[in-house]
Design a protein around this motif. Structure first.
Motif, PDB file in Angstrom:
ATOM      1  N   PRO A 118       0.818  -1.201   0.000  1.00  0.00           N
ATOM      2  CA  PRO A 118       0.000   0.000   0.000  1.00  0.00           C
ATOM      3  C   PRO A 118       0.862   1.265   0.000  1.00  0.00           C
ATOM      4  CG  PRO A 118       0.148  -0.833   2.227  1.00  0.00           C
ATOM      5  CD  PRO A 118       0.908  -1.798   1.340  1.00  0.00           C
ATOM      6  N   GLY A 119       0.258   2.376  -0.305  1.00  0.00           N
ATOM      7  CA  GLY A 119       0.945   3.662  -0.303  1.00  0.00           C
ATOM      8  C   GLY A 119       1.875   3.832  -1.492  1.00  0.00           C
ATOM      9  N   PRO A 120       2.479   5.005  -1.578  1.00  0.00           N
ATOM     10  CA  PRO A 120       3.336   5.292  -2.722  1.00  0.00           C
ATOM     11  C   PRO A 120       4.712   4.647  -2.614  1.00  0.00           C
ATOM     12  CG  PRO A 120       3.312   7.152  -1.242  1.00  0.00           C
ATOM     13  CD  PRO A 120       2.333   6.153  -0.691  1.00  0.00           C
ATOM     14  N   VAL A 121       5.345   4.507  -3.773  1.00  0.00           N
ATOM     15  CA  VAL A 121       6.732   4.081  -3.880  1.00  0.00           C
ATOM     16  C   VAL A 121       7.499   5.287  -4.401  1.00  0.00           C
ATOM     17  CG1 VAL A 121       8.320   2.597  -5.177  1.00  0.00           C
ATOM     18  CG2 VAL A 121       6.180   1.659  -4.289  1.00  0.00           C
ATOM     19  N   TYR A 122       8.669   5.560  -3.833  1.00  0.00           N
ATOM     20  CA  TYR A 122       9.489   6.684  -4.290  1.00  0.00           C
ATOM     21  C   TYR A 122      10.756   6.164  -4.934  1.00  0.00           C
ATOM     22  CZ  TYR A 122       6.249   9.687  -2.003  1.00  0.00           C
ATOM     23  OH  TYR A 122       5.082  10.326  -1.666  1.00  0.00           O
ATOM     24  N   ILE A 123      11.081   6.729  -6.090  1.00  0.00           N
ATOM     25  CA  ILE A 123      12.297   6.406  -6.820  1.00  0.00           C
ATOM     26  C   ILE A 123      13.118   7.686  -6.857  1.00  0.00           C
ATOM     27  CG2 ILE A 123      13.275   5.559  -8.990  1.00  0.00           C
ATOM     28  CD1 ILE A 123      10.296   4.473  -9.504  1.00  0.00           C
ATOM     29  N   ALA A 124      14.192   7.713  -6.078  1.00  0.00           N
ATOM     30  CA  ALA A 124      15.061   8.890  -6.031  1.00  0.00           C
ATOM     31  C   ALA A 124      16.277   8.639  -6.913  1.00  0.00           C
ATOM     32  CB  ALA A 124      15.493   9.170  -4.600  1.00  0.00           C
TER      33      ALA A 124
END
Length: 191
Positions: A118-124
């Protein structure tokens, strides 16, 4: 000396994703909401792992899959936080990579991130430098602000990095001091 620029390319995209930073503030009276990263903790962790400042924009993946390739000769540091399946293909070799770690993306390598929720995934991406509107790179669907639309073939400017890999231990960022109470002491010691 400045780090060389790297142009990553969105190879494939099937889902819901946008660029987000901490948002744009001070424009509410003009009808522009703050916007910004939905899950600030994951957003900041991804930037820490990619050796970025805390407000460097990152890709926020809410559903689906995105693949990025590095057609340049320099490596770039990539970090993914959130619940996702991450795979790097490099010179015919393909391997899974854990989230909450940074990893180099070498020349001609491809990283594929599948959102599992669940929730967002961040790609930095180290040194990500997208265009900004009103001081922010955040996309805002309510106001229609979209400094850089993500889609197949989108070019993303970032910076080369030879930073050592970072990871998060037990939900805490890897280079922060942790505290513990030793049973034979009555004070907290710093590890």
């Amino acid at each position: 000396m400045s780090e060389p620029q790297v142009h990553l390319t969105v190879k494939a995209f099937d889902g819901i994703a946008s660029l987000q930073d901490e948002g744009r503030y001070g424009h509410e009276t003009s009808g522009v909401p703050n916007s910004g990263a939905w899950h600030r903790h994951r957003f900041h962790e991804a930037n820490f792992l990619a050796a970025n400042s805390s407000n460097t924009p990152a890709i926020e993946l809410l559903a689906g899959t995105i693949s990025l390739t590095n057609p340049t000769c320099a490596s770039v540091c990539v970090a993914v936080t959130g619940v996702a399946h991450v795979r790097i293909s490099d010179r015919g070799d393909s391997q899974s990579v854990p989230t909450d770690h940074s990893t180099p993306l070498h020349q001609d390598a491809c990283i594929t991130v599948q959102h599992l929720g669940p929730g967002p995934v961040y790609i930095a991406l180290h040194g990500l430098e997208p265009p900004t509107i009103l001081g922010s790179a955040s996309e805002c669907s309510l106001s229609g602000i979209k400094p850089l639309a993500l889609g197949a073939s989108t070019q993303i400017l970032c910076r080369a990095s030879d930073a050592p890999p970072r990871f998060i231990r037990g939900g805490r960022m890897g280079d922060r001091k942790s505290t513990r109470l030793n049973s034979s002491h009555q004070i907290i010691s710093y590890a």
